[in-house]
Design a protein around this motif. Sequence first.
Motif, PDB file in Angstrom:
ATOM      1  N   HIS A  84       0.770  -1.116   0.207  1.00 48.92           N
ATOM      2  CA  HIS A  84      -0.097   0.046  -0.002  1.00 48.92           C
ATOM      3  C   HIS A  84       0.894   1.265  -0.026  1.00 48.92           C
ATOM      4  O   HIS A  84       1.933   1.222   0.391  1.00 48.92           O
ATOM      5  CB  HIS A  84      -0.975  -0.115   1.229  1.00 48.92           C
ATOM      6  CG  HIS A  84      -0.077   0.135   2.423  1.00 48.92           C
ATOM      7  ND1 HIS A  84       0.266   1.160   3.206  1.00 48.92           N
ATOM      8  CD2 HIS A  84       0.415  -0.884   3.279  1.00 48.92           C
ATOM      9  CE1 HIS A  84       0.797   0.945   4.413  1.00 48.92           C
ATOM     10  NE2 HIS A  84       0.917  -0.421   4.275  1.00 48.92           N
ATOM     11  N   ASP A  95       6.996   2.208   5.159  1.00 47.98           N
ATOM     12  CA  ASP A  95       5.660   1.146   5.422  1.00 47.98           C
ATOM     13  C   ASP A  95       4.853   1.121   4.222  1.00 47.98           C
ATOM     14  O   ASP A  95       4.304   1.966   3.695  1.00 47.98           O
ATOM     15  CB  ASP A  95       4.877   1.891   6.660  1.00 47.98           C
ATOM     16  CG  ASP A  95       3.627   0.991   6.746  1.00 47.98           C
ATOM     17  OD1 ASP A  95       3.440   0.160   6.461  1.00 47.98           O
ATOM     18  OD2 ASP A  95       2.928   1.619   7.697  1.00 47.98           O
ATOM     19  N   HIS A 195       7.754  -6.094   2.843  1.00 51.02           N
ATOM     20  CA  HIS A 195       7.235  -5.131   3.988  1.00 51.02           C
ATOM     21  C   HIS A 195       8.412  -5.050   4.910  1.00 51.02           C
ATOM     22  O   HIS A 195       9.192  -5.808   5.254  1.00 51.02           O
ATOM     23  CB  HIS A 195       6.052  -5.508   4.703  1.00 51.02           C
ATOM     24  CG  HIS A 195       5.287  -4.243   5.250  1.00 51.02           C
ATOM     25  ND1 HIS A 195       5.401  -3.728   6.241  1.00 51.02           N
ATOM     26  CD2 HIS A 195       4.205  -3.933   4.660  1.00 51.02           C
ATOM     27  CE1 HIS A 195       4.712  -2.795   6.509  1.00 51.02           C
ATOM     28  NE2 HIS A 195       3.834  -2.896   5.604  1.00 51.02           N
TER      29      HIS A 195
HETATM   30 ZN    ZN Z   1       1.968  -1.317   5.848  1.00 51.19          ZN
END
Ligand code: ZN
Length: 415
Positions: A84, A95, A195
Amino acid sequence: MNARLTIDIEGLQGRIDKLATISEQPAPVVTRVLFSEADLRARALVRGWFGEAGLSFRQDAVGNLFARWEGQDLALPAVATGSHIDAIPNAGRYDGVVGVLGALEAIRALKRCGFRPVRSIELIVFTAEEPTRFGIGCLGSRLLAGSMPLERAAALRDGDGRTLHDLRSAAGLGAEDMDRVRLPRNSYAGFVELHIEQGPLLEGEGVPIGVVEKIAAPSTLRLQLTGVGGHAGAMLMAERHDALLAGGEIALAVEQAALSSGSPDAVGTTGVFRIEPGAVNSVPCRAWLEIDFRDTLLARRDAALARIESAVAEVCRKRGVSFNLERLNADAPALCDAYLVETVLSASAEAGLAARKMISRAYHDTLFMAQVCPVTMIFIPCRGGVSHRPDEYSSPEQIRCGVEVLALSLARLAS
Ligand SMILES: [Zn+2]
């Protein structure tokens, strides 16, 4: 592959830094809330990069983005990756972004070294992994997996009273069909999300790659307590029905539910606790609590939730306080696919990188993709385990290692 795989880490870091300049707040803070002006500009920027890399593109009705490198056999389900690019207020630049732009660099690197996929490789950018606007995380992947009814999505409102439909219409997606967001089961041969760890284990152990075996089952409770207010001097103790004290006992019961579960993975947090009227000489008449509880086993997590719910009833009965308790979400854990985990482990070995299996205690879009296809995640270290802060940091070398392992994994899965 005709040539050795090389990751262009300068190019990737440049794209990460460029994306970080698109924020609702000045640098180094990154804030990009779903369908804000910054989110829309960020989406346009990454879409341009997908085009430059020669990927075909589509967008669904909630704004999930799909960029595809077409394989030689279009009849086979594709291999998927992605993450995302939305960011909570006052966040950092890694992130989610590492999983989107890292996947783009993995595809570019595979193209540069002459790899030709048999299965197509699809890069997904999920809408609203963060719960900022609607109070529920992983909106895009929940809807892809069909794990949120469309009626519930239609009823969502943000803090200004705007619906999902209002916002996606303003983003130019109003004519797209919500019924077509849900993906049929096994739409993909597998999904691998890169991630940052958002925890301290990999950095502490000096291990560059984590391979996720399971993702903890998250749940959220919202509780409103209504007692009786009054003057702090005049209202004697025997007459009290103090909403704060009821809430305090319940917060301790949440802690106890985690400690007594027998599971080292059980964690319970009362992260929101507001009272009214909030005056020093006034007995609190109302309290609002929001409780987060997680564990890696669904039955054990649900047993703990049941213990918390009965503690709420018991404390409120004893104190003469009324309550309204809602389960905002109680998602299942995801068990990662053994074959995908092995694939990432052997890709790490091929890259000459140490790897360890681990549990993801934060939840990610992968939790919901697990309902669509086999999944796993690749974690890379981040400094001090810090995330959701402007000083969130993974080094270019740490990112390069993660992207190389992702590229080698995608190559194996798409061959
Ligand atoms: Zn995340």
